[in-house]
Design a protein around this motif. Structure first.
Motif, PDB file in Angstrom:
ATOM      1  N   ALA A  46       0.831  -1.203   0.000  1.00  7.40           N
ATOM      2  CA  ALA A  46       0.000   0.000   0.000  1.00  7.40           C
ATOM      3  C   ALA A  46       0.868   1.256   0.000  1.00  7.40           C
ATOM      4  O   ALA A  46       0.560   2.237  -0.692  1.00  7.40           O
ATOM      5  CB  ALA A  46      -0.922  -0.009   1.223  1.00  7.40           C
ATOM      6  N   GLU A  89      -1.040   9.145   4.965  1.00  8.90           N
ATOM      7  CA  GLU A  89      -2.494   8.989   5.058  1.00  8.90           C
ATOM      8  C   GLU A  89      -2.925   7.561   4.757  1.00  8.90           C
ATOM      9  O   GLU A  89      -3.820   7.008   5.411  1.00  8.90           O
ATOM     10  CB  GLU A  89      -3.176   9.967   4.111  1.00  8.90           C
ATOM     11  N   THR A  90      -2.284   6.933   3.787  1.00 12.51           N
ATOM     12  CA  THR A  90      -2.608   5.550   3.428  1.00 12.51           C
ATOM     13  C   THR A  90      -2.317   4.611   4.582  1.00 12.51           C
ATOM     14  O   THR A  90      -3.148   3.761   4.938  1.00 12.51           O
ATOM     15  CB  THR A  90      -1.802   5.121   2.181  1.00 12.51           C
ATOM     16  N   ARG A 135       2.267   1.784  -3.489  1.00 15.10           N
ATOM     17  CA  ARG A 135       1.270   2.321  -4.422  1.00 15.10           C
ATOM     18  C   ARG A 135       1.019   3.808  -4.171  1.00 15.10           C
ATOM     19  O   ARG A 135       0.726   4.555  -5.108  1.00 15.10           O
ATOM     20  CB  ARG A 135      -0.047   1.536  -4.287  1.00 15.10           C
ATOM     21  N   ALA A 136       1.165   4.234  -2.918  1.00 19.50           N
ATOM     22  CA  ALA A 136       0.896   5.627  -2.570  1.00 19.50           C
ATOM     23  C   ALA A 136       2.071   6.553  -2.881  1.00 19.50           C
ATOM     24  O   ALA A 136       1.912   7.775  -2.849  1.00 19.50           O
ATOM     25  CB  ALA A 136       0.541   5.737  -1.089  1.00 19.50           C
ATOM     26  N   ARG A 159      -4.712   5.035   7.574  1.00 18.36           N
ATOM     27  CA  ARG A 159      -6.021   4.433   7.326  1.00 18.36           C
ATOM     28  C   ARG A 159      -5.997   2.924   7.569  1.00 18.36           C
ATOM     29  O   ARG A 159      -7.026   2.322   7.897  1.00 18.36           O
ATOM     30  CB  ARG A 159      -6.476   4.719   5.893  1.00 18.36           C
ATOM     31  N   GLN A 170       0.744  11.510   1.125  1.00 18.30           N
ATOM     32  CA  GLN A 170      -0.153  10.460   0.647  1.00 18.30           C
ATOM     33  C   GLN A 170       0.176   9.112   1.283  1.00 18.30           C
ATOM     34  O   GLN A 170      -0.712   8.338   1.632  1.00 18.30           O
ATOM     35  CB  GLN A 170      -0.071  10.335  -0.875  1.00 18.30           C
TER      36      GLN A 170
END
Length: 351
Positions: free
Chosen positions: A278, A312-313, A281-282, A316, A309
């Protein structure tokens, strides 16, 4: 009352971790590239008139007590403080010892060894001993690995003792620490683009290290080849940092993580893999778990302006992002003297 304190910095390991563990270090030699950060292991010693040594560990929420007059003949080495006391204290002393750490146990930041280095440094201050960073790190290693039989390598003790960015060479039990003279802008660039993330999962590093040791002893070709590759990554990443090629450094973090996972099956798991993919990807160029693996802290190097980004990813997904800066100094010790005592000492010096 005079209080003796010490703090030792924790570390993040960029590449080569595991090659500092015997028997690999004895058979092939190891390279590790690491750096210390502004998170610390602390020790505080307050002398008193009792015959007991009380140890309060805030990390484990435990209190243990020993008799100072019989401690030297106690063969039960089950405590960091007890072991260091036996080595460094010249006569029975009553005291309260408090230890605490900026990172939770099983964090992958070398917190256990940093605590040992901190305890040794506090007792060094108490006894007014002269010990070099090599002396402190060596004693910390010998107590942890030989006397207390805790599995692990050698990089953590030397990182905590020396501090800063270091390229370490291991040959059996011989250690050479090469301090890297980093351009200040490179350090700031790393701080700007790097993320330190707590996965909310601690791990028992000894189980992972047992797997690594077993693979080396069994001469498993794929595992040993991976360890040789991360040795080379440590050397290559050192050169990139010295030249200020930070994005390429981030790319090698990714390659080093791919190789590290080949060292033992327990190094990664589904949760870590999900966080890693993840983050990539961010906008993370590369990253890895700091330490043996299995959990604890992960680090990521992000593309320009992609850090937010990535943060934040990961948040989450339940991970906790920690702010940090690099610490360029190693273990420090000092004493807190009451004002009236300090005045008396100054008057005696003046006379």
């Amino acid at each position: 009352m005079e209080i003796f304190r010490a703090r030792a910095p924790l570390r993040i390991s960029f590449a080569g971790g595991g090659t500092d563990v015997n028997p690999f270090a004895s058979m092939y030699g190891g390279f590790v590239l690491n750096a210390t950060i502004n998170k610390y292991a602390y020790t505080s010693i307050a002398l008193n008139s009792s015959e007991s040594i009380t140890v309060n560990s805030y990390d484990f929420d435990t209190t243990t007590e020993f008799c100072s007059s019989t401690l030297k003949t106690d063969n039960n080495n089950d405590c960091f403080v007890k072991s260091v006391y036996k080595h460094l204290v010249s006569k029975p002393l009553g005291m309260e010892v408090i230890t605490h750490n900026d990172a939770p146990p099983g964090s992958g930041l070398g917190s256990s060894s940093a605590m040992m280095v901190s305890i040794i440094s506090a007792f060094k201050e108490l006894e007014n001993l002269v010990m070099s960073p090599y002396d402190i790190a060596r004693l910390a290693h010998d107590i942890e690995r030989q006397e207390l039989q805790q599995l692990g390598g050698m990089q953590d003790q030397y990182a905590a003792a020396f501090g800063g960015f270091n390229f370490m060479e291991f040959d059996g039990d011989s250690v050479l620490v090469n301090r890297l003279k980093m351009d200040p802008w490179v350090v700031r660039e790393l701080e700007y683009n790097m993320i330190l993330v707590y996965t909310q999962k601690s791990r028992l590093s000894s189980n992972i290290i047992e797997d690594q040791i077993s693979n080396v002893k069994s001469k498993k070709t794929d595992n040993i080849a991976a360890m040789h590759q991360i040795k080379q990554h440590a050397n290559d990443m050192k050169r990139l940092l010295l030249k200020g090629r930070t994005n390429e450094f981030g790319e090698l973090l990714h390659e080093a993580w791919e190789q590290k996972k080949r060292m033992a099956d327990s190094i990664t798991n589904e949760h870590l893999d999900e966080l890693y993919e993840a983050a990539r990807r961010a906008g993370a160029i590369g990253g890895k778990v700091s330490g043996a693996g299995g959990g604890g802290f992960m680090m990521f190097y992000c593309e320009n302006n992609k850090k937010r980004q990535v943060v934040e990813t990961l948040e989450r997904m339940g991970a906790r992002v920690e702010s940090f800066k690099f610490e360029l100094d190693g273990v420090e010790s000092w004493r807190n003297i009451r004002k009236e005592q300090l005045i008396r000492e100054r008057l005696n010096v003046a006379v």
